[in-house]
Motif scaffolding. Structure first.
Motif, PDB file in Angstrom:
ATOM      1  N   VAL A   1       0.831  -1.197   0.000  1.00  0.00           N
ATOM      2  CA  VAL A   1       0.000   0.000   0.000  1.00  0.00           C
ATOM      3  C   VAL A   1       0.869   1.251   0.000  1.00  0.00           C
ATOM      4  O   VAL A   1       0.632   2.186  -0.744  1.00  0.00           O
ATOM      5  CB  VAL A   1      -1.028  -0.025   1.162  1.00  0.00           C
ATOM      6  N   GLU A   2       1.881   1.256   0.868  1.00  0.00           N
ATOM      7  CA  GLU A   2       2.875   2.339   0.916  1.00  0.00           C
ATOM      8  C   GLU A   2       4.227   1.721   1.184  1.00  0.00           C
ATOM      9  O   GLU A   2       4.481   1.335   2.334  1.00  0.00           O
ATOM     10  CB  GLU A   2       2.538   3.336   2.022  1.00  0.00           C
ATOM     11  N   PRO A   3       5.128   1.579   0.245  1.00  0.00           N
ATOM     12  CA  PRO A   3       4.998   1.969  -1.145  1.00  0.00           C
ATOM     13  C   PRO A   3       4.023   1.051  -1.879  1.00  0.00           C
ATOM     14  O   PRO A   3       3.743  -0.049  -1.419  1.00  0.00           O
ATOM     15  CB  PRO A   3       6.412   1.762  -1.680  1.00  0.00           C
ATOM     16  N   GLY A   4       3.535   1.503  -3.006  1.00  0.00           N
ATOM     17  CA  GLY A   4       2.659   0.684  -3.815  1.00  0.00           C
ATOM     18  C   GLY A   4       1.508   1.531  -4.304  1.00  0.00           C
ATOM     19  O   GLY A   4       1.650   2.302  -5.261  1.00  0.00           O
ATOM     20  N   LEU A   5       0.394   1.442  -3.592  1.00  0.00           N
ATOM     21  CA  LEU A   5      -0.778   2.211  -3.992  1.00  0.00           C
ATOM     22  C   LEU A   5      -0.466   3.708  -3.985  1.00  0.00           C
ATOM     23  O   LEU A   5      -0.919   4.456  -4.868  1.00  0.00           O
ATOM     24  CB  LEU A   5      -1.942   1.889  -3.046  1.00  0.00           C
ATOM     25  N   SER A   6       0.318   4.150  -3.011  1.00  0.00           N
ATOM     26  CA  SER A   6       0.712   5.566  -2.941  1.00  0.00           C
ATOM     27  C   SER A   6       1.460   6.004  -4.206  1.00  0.00           C
ATOM     28  O   SER A   6       1.253   7.117  -4.703  1.00  0.00           O
ATOM     29  CB  SER A   6       1.582   5.791  -1.709  1.00  0.00           C
ATOM     30  N   ASP A   7       2.307   5.118  -4.738  1.00  0.00           N
ATOM     31  CA  ASP A   7       3.047   5.431  -5.974  1.00  0.00           C
ATOM     32  C   ASP A   7       2.104   5.455  -7.174  1.00  0.00           C
ATOM     33  O   ASP A   7       2.277   6.257  -8.099  1.00  0.00           O
ATOM     34  CB  ASP A   7       4.135   4.367  -6.219  1.00  0.00           C
TER      35      ASP A   7
ATOM     36  N   VAL B   1      -4.380  18.050  -4.758  1.00  0.00           N
ATOM     37  CA  VAL B   1      -5.352  16.987  -4.463  1.00  0.00           C
ATOM     38  C   VAL B   1      -4.728  15.998  -3.482  1.00  0.00           C
ATOM     39  O   VAL B   1      -3.506  15.890  -3.370  1.00  0.00           O
ATOM     40  CB  VAL B   1      -5.766  16.203  -5.739  1.00  0.00           C
ATOM     41  N   TYR B   2      -5.604  15.305  -2.787  1.00  0.00           N
ATOM     42  CA  TYR B   2      -5.161  14.163  -1.967  1.00  0.00           C
ATOM     43  C   TYR B   2      -5.907  12.940  -2.466  1.00  0.00           C
ATOM     44  O   TYR B   2      -7.139  12.871  -2.397  1.00  0.00           O
ATOM     45  CB  TYR B   2      -5.451  14.433  -0.490  1.00  0.00           C
ATOM     46  N   LEU B   3      -5.156  12.002  -3.047  1.00  0.00           N
ATOM     47  CA  LEU B   3      -5.721  10.733  -3.531  1.00  0.00           C
ATOM     48  C   LEU B   3      -5.535   9.722  -2.416  1.00  0.00           C
ATOM     49  O   LEU B   3      -4.420   9.589  -1.891  1.00  0.00           O
ATOM     50  CB  LEU B   3      -4.973  10.281  -4.790  1.00  0.00           C
ATOM     51  N   TYR B   4      -6.591   8.999  -2.068  1.00  0.00           N
ATOM     52  CA  TYR B   4      -6.475   8.205  -0.842  1.00  0.00           C
ATOM     53  C   TYR B   4      -7.295   6.915  -0.894  1.00  0.00           C
ATOM     54  O   TYR B   4      -8.173   6.728  -1.736  1.00  0.00           O
ATOM     55  CB  TYR B   4      -6.904   9.042   0.368  1.00  0.00           C
ATOM     56  N   HIS B   5      -6.980   6.071   0.060  1.00  0.00           N
ATOM     57  CA  HIS B   5      -7.636   4.764   0.192  1.00  0.00           C
ATOM     58  C   HIS B   5      -7.835   4.537   1.688  1.00  0.00           C
ATOM     59  O   HIS B   5      -6.860   4.459   2.443  1.00  0.00           O
ATOM     60  CB  HIS B   5      -6.724   3.689  -0.409  1.00  0.00           C
ATOM     61  N   VAL B   6      -9.101   4.481   2.110  1.00  0.00           N
ATOM     62  CA  VAL B   6      -9.412   4.312   3.526  1.00  0.00           C
ATOM     63  C   VAL B   6      -9.955   2.909   3.751  1.00  0.00           C
ATOM     64  O   VAL B   6     -10.798   2.437   2.985  1.00  0.00           O
ATOM     65  CB  VAL B   6     -10.458   5.358   3.991  1.00  0.00           C
TER      66      VAL B   6
ATOM     67  N   PRO C   1      -5.576   0.672 -15.049  1.00  0.00           N
ATOM     68  CA  PRO C   1      -6.142  -0.659 -14.803  1.00  0.00           C
ATOM     69  C   PRO C   1      -6.001  -1.085 -13.343  1.00  0.00           C
ATOM     70  O   PRO C   1      -6.863  -1.818 -12.824  1.00  0.00           O
ATOM     71  CB  PRO C   1      -5.329  -1.572 -15.734  1.00  0.00           C
ATOM     72  N   PHE C   2      -4.966  -0.623 -12.695  1.00  0.00           N
ATOM     73  CA  PHE C   2      -4.783  -0.978 -11.281  1.00  0.00           C
ATOM     74  C   PHE C   2      -5.908  -0.376 -10.443  1.00  0.00           C
ATOM     75  O   PHE C   2      -6.563  -1.074  -9.655  1.00  0.00           O
ATOM     76  CB  PHE C   2      -3.418  -0.474 -10.781  1.00  0.00           C
ATOM     77  N   LEU C   3      -6.137   0.942 -10.635  1.00  0.00           N
ATOM     78  CA  LEU C   3      -7.162   1.615  -9.815  1.00  0.00           C
ATOM     79  C   LEU C   3      -8.559   1.094 -10.157  1.00  0.00           C
ATOM     80  O   LEU C   3      -9.417   0.974  -9.275  1.00  0.00           O
ATOM     81  CB  LEU C   3      -7.064   3.135  -9.991  1.00  0.00           C
ATOM     82  N   ASP C   4      -8.773   0.733 -11.415  1.00  0.00           N
ATOM     83  CA  ASP C   4     -10.052   0.126 -11.798  1.00  0.00           C
ATOM     84  C   ASP C   4     -10.269  -1.198 -11.072  1.00  0.00           C
ATOM     85  O   ASP C   4     -11.381  -1.503 -10.619  1.00  0.00           O
ATOM     86  CB  ASP C   4     -10.098  -0.123 -13.324  1.00  0.00           C
ATOM     87  N   SER C   5      -9.202  -1.975 -10.975  1.00  0.00           N
ATOM     88  CA  SER C   5      -9.308  -3.274 -10.310  1.00  0.00           C
ATOM     89  C   SER C   5      -9.625  -3.098  -8.825  1.00  0.00           C
ATOM     90  O   SER C   5     -10.402  -3.864  -8.245  1.00  0.00           O
ATOM     91  CB  SER C   5      -8.005  -4.055 -10.503  1.00  0.00           C
ATOM     92  N   LEU C   6      -9.050  -2.070  -8.228  1.00  0.00           N
ATOM     93  CA  LEU C   6      -9.306  -1.785  -6.811  1.00  0.00           C
ATOM     94  C   LEU C   6     -10.806  -1.525  -6.606  1.00  0.00           C
ATOM     95  O   LEU C   6     -11.429  -2.060  -5.683  1.00  0.00           O
ATOM     96  CB  LEU C   6      -8.483  -0.561  -6.398  1.00  0.00           C
ATOM     97  N   VAL C   7     -11.376  -0.726  -7.488  1.00  0.00           N
ATOM     98  CA  VAL C   7     -12.807  -0.421  -7.402  1.00  0.00           C
ATOM     99  C   VAL C   7     -13.629  -1.693  -7.623  1.00  0.00           C
ATOM    100  O   VAL C   7     -14.563  -1.983  -6.876  1.00  0.00           O
ATOM    101  CB  VAL C   7     -13.195   0.673  -8.426  1.00  0.00           C
ATOM    102  N   LYS C   8     -13.219  -2.452  -8.655  1.00  0.00           N
ATOM    103  CA  LYS C   8     -13.924  -3.697  -8.989  1.00  0.00           C
ATOM    104  C   LYS C   8     -13.933  -4.647  -7.790  1.00  0.00           C
ATOM    105  O   LYS C   8     -14.902  -5.389  -7.586  1.00  0.00           O
ATOM    106  CB  LYS C   8     -13.201  -4.349 -10.185  1.00  0.00           C
TER     107      LYS C   8
END
Lengths: 405, 405
Positions: free
Chosen positions: B147-153, B331-336, B386-393
């Motif tokens: 997630v950090e590093p990873g999703l943050s990148d 902006v702040y892009l985030y995942h809670v 595609p990564f962020l789409d998969s997260l939503v999916k």
């Protein structure tokens, strides 16, 4: 007197060095789990080689201690180990049959369900339970005769004998302004013992309530220490004086407060919060180890810090009540030691030197018959006057400050 | 894809559980120094028994890893161990010849003489030094894709691709309001890794200055986290993003700040002051042990805390600069992630679940050929969409908050 010193740490080394100035030591054997350290400390005496010995010794083994004492026909065992070893050394002295002297007493155990208000097993309980046996066998165990407990108890006895007709509070107060150059954090005394005494529930005695405990670090007060040390924040800490003093002296309240300072209190609280104060072994990967021993191993050994230390340490006893004319009075009886002086004169740091001078004086008083008794006794059971005179004679004067009442 | 998961801790367990929802895993072998734990984690997949294996494995042994990968004809090795084991696992994947994925990179070493201003060995240096070899052999090592590093990148890559024409600062900001019932102190992530990242000199990148370091816990700021978490004090911490992001994205400044909170910072400072953060073995009585491992052994295992934890954790990336129309934007892009939800749905605590979902998505993108490359690459080297789409999916949506500029 033929003396076996068990424990060749800082205090053991200072005992051997100081004993050179006293006539009561005719033979010294120094014993330690670390044979090299025992040999090094044994060489610090000025006795002839034939009057000195050293030995590797496991201080947890009664059998080993009895064998060593027998081999050298020992008259007195001086316990200079940390308090985990009190009971085997105490029991070995009894079994072998000689005088026993220590500077810390058998360990306490918190009350199982109500640790911060009720007492569980108290400091010294295990030793005092055997008092009758020592008396019957005609032997003396003089317990708690370092500086605190020890000199602090003798101050209380002095105040009781000479200064007061009625005592309200006897409050031992310990503070220092010692700093250690080049270290972020460097305790000047055994961290094992410091953790033990500071994190156990502090003990308080009140005449109408008996013994009770509080939360660690309770009743913070700023005490103004003499000798240029000045004000230091002190908190309640479990200590032997609170057990010993009420056994022989009359007071409405007995407390012990230690001038730990903010930083030290914060470190101790963190160690406790993380379980790093735990003295029991836990499993870490392939090995089994006590977290508290790991903390000790990470920190510099107080033995090595003397040359980098500067400042003074003060041990003393505050006593309040009515004087011999029934007027309100309060005094602080104290003993201040300057590290630069003890290093220059003895090659010992102040805290261990201040701890070690007292059992040496006590043993001389026992050896000469000035202090004579049988059983398990604290220092306040004896006449304080010859002890305090000897302290002055050995160029380590004590002081008294009248307090505002 | 036949996958070898090395490390059956909390993250390894979550990877195996999450992989059940993805089609790319045709075979999983779970390996750990603790064979029972490996067996337990291997049973968490929904694959047929014939598609699952477990093994005892010493992750510091390249030979053992290569042998295990060969035995099961592995296509990809997923490293879910703490960062001490990055290099042997990374080297074994290269030697055996398969895809490699990790969530933390090879360890840094502070600058020998000027640690709090100059960089020594940087995170991932040991891996990137071998990038040419991986490229030549036609292999992919995807590093730092938790997630950090990873999703943050990946958030940084998304902002760079879609939102900004020019980036001033990319600042990863991590904060949580997780509490653990019944514990005075209970970190929700590996204390070994937390000590490593928090006590090493924090790394900062600036385009006109290059990489430099500061004192630990520098540049404290209060960051207001979304999802009901609210304001948390954050400080600079050494983290892989600061190394990875400037390799592939253009920004004037890259930082990582961790919302540690006062209490945690105080604990870490105390551990450091006492030398208890030391990862090297020291001698304690008869045994040899790393103080940092002892700290870990004293604390509850984060794996066991899930049911007692409540609250949310937020990972995200703050990006400021000029938007595609050259207007100032931030902006702040985030995942809670909510712990009660991950516990209910996956039986995993929030922090490890949030770490584990990302390498599983990454491996699916690699398996399906959507992410295709050779060499040693960070997640920002790939298309973030595609990564962020998969997260939503997979029912774990991310968010974006416009910041005031």
């Amino acid at each position: 007197m033929r003396v076996l010193v068990i424990g060749a740490g800082g205090v053991g080394e200072a005992i051997v060095k100081i004993s050179s100035k006293f006539e009561s030591f005719s033979f010294i054997c120094v014993a330690d789990i670390d044979e090299d350290r025992a040999r090094y400390v044994a060489r610090q005496t000025n006795l002839d080689d034939s009057a000195v010995a050293y030995s590797k010794l496991d201080a947890s083994s009664v059998t080993e201690i009895v064998a060593l004492a027998s081999a050298f026909e020992i008259d007195a065992i001086m316990n200079a180990c940390d308090p985990r070893f009190v009971m085997p050394i105490f029991d070995a002295a009894y079994e072998y049959g000689c005088t026993y002297v220590d500077m810390a007493m058998s360990l306490s155990k918190p009350h199982p369900s109500d640790p911060y208000s009720k007492c569980g097993v108290m400091l010294g309980d295990a030793q005092f339970e055997k008092a009758n046996l020592w008396e019957e066998k005609g032997l003396l165990a003089l317990v708690g005769v370092g500086v605190e407990p020890g000199l602090s108890d003798i101050f209380a006895a002095y105040a009781s004998k000479h200064l007061f007709s009625q005592i309200d509070e006897i409050g031992v107060r310990d503070g220092a302004n010692l700093v250690v150059e080049g270290y972020d954090f460097a305790p000047t005394f055994s961290i094992w013992t410091t953790i033990e005494e500071c994190l156990n529930p502090p003990l308080i005695y009140e005449a109408n309530k008996g013994f009770y405990t509080t939360e660690p670090f309770s009743e913070a007060e700023v005490f103004d220490f003499p000798g240029g040390i000045g004000p230091v924040e002190c908190v309640n800490v479990e200590h032997e004086e609170v057990v010993l003093i009420p056994k022989w002296l009359k007071a409405n309240r007995v407390t012990f407060k230690y001038g730990l300072g903010d930083e030290f209190i914060s470190v101790l609280k963190t160690l406790h919060k993380l379980g790093l104060d735990n003295a029991q072994k836990i499993t870490v990967g392939e090995v089994s180890v006590s977290p508290r021993d790991v903390v000790g191993a990470c920190l510099p050994n107080p033995i090595d810090l003397g040359p980098m230390m500067h400042g003074k340490t003060c041990a003393g006893t505050y006593v309040s009540g009515l004087d011999k004319d029934s007027k309100a009075r309060a005094v602080y009886l104290y003993h201040v030691v300057d590290n630069d002086e003890t290093m220059a004169k003895w090659g010992c740091q102040a805290v261990v030197w201040q701890t070690a001078i007292n059992p040496v004086i006590a043993l001389e008083l026992i050896s000469s018959g000035v202090w004579a008794a049988r059983g398990v006794l604290g220092p306040e059971a004896f006449d304080p006057d010859p002890f305090l005179d000897s302290l002055v004679k050995h160029e380590s004067p004590w002081g008294m400050r009248e307090e505002i009442v």
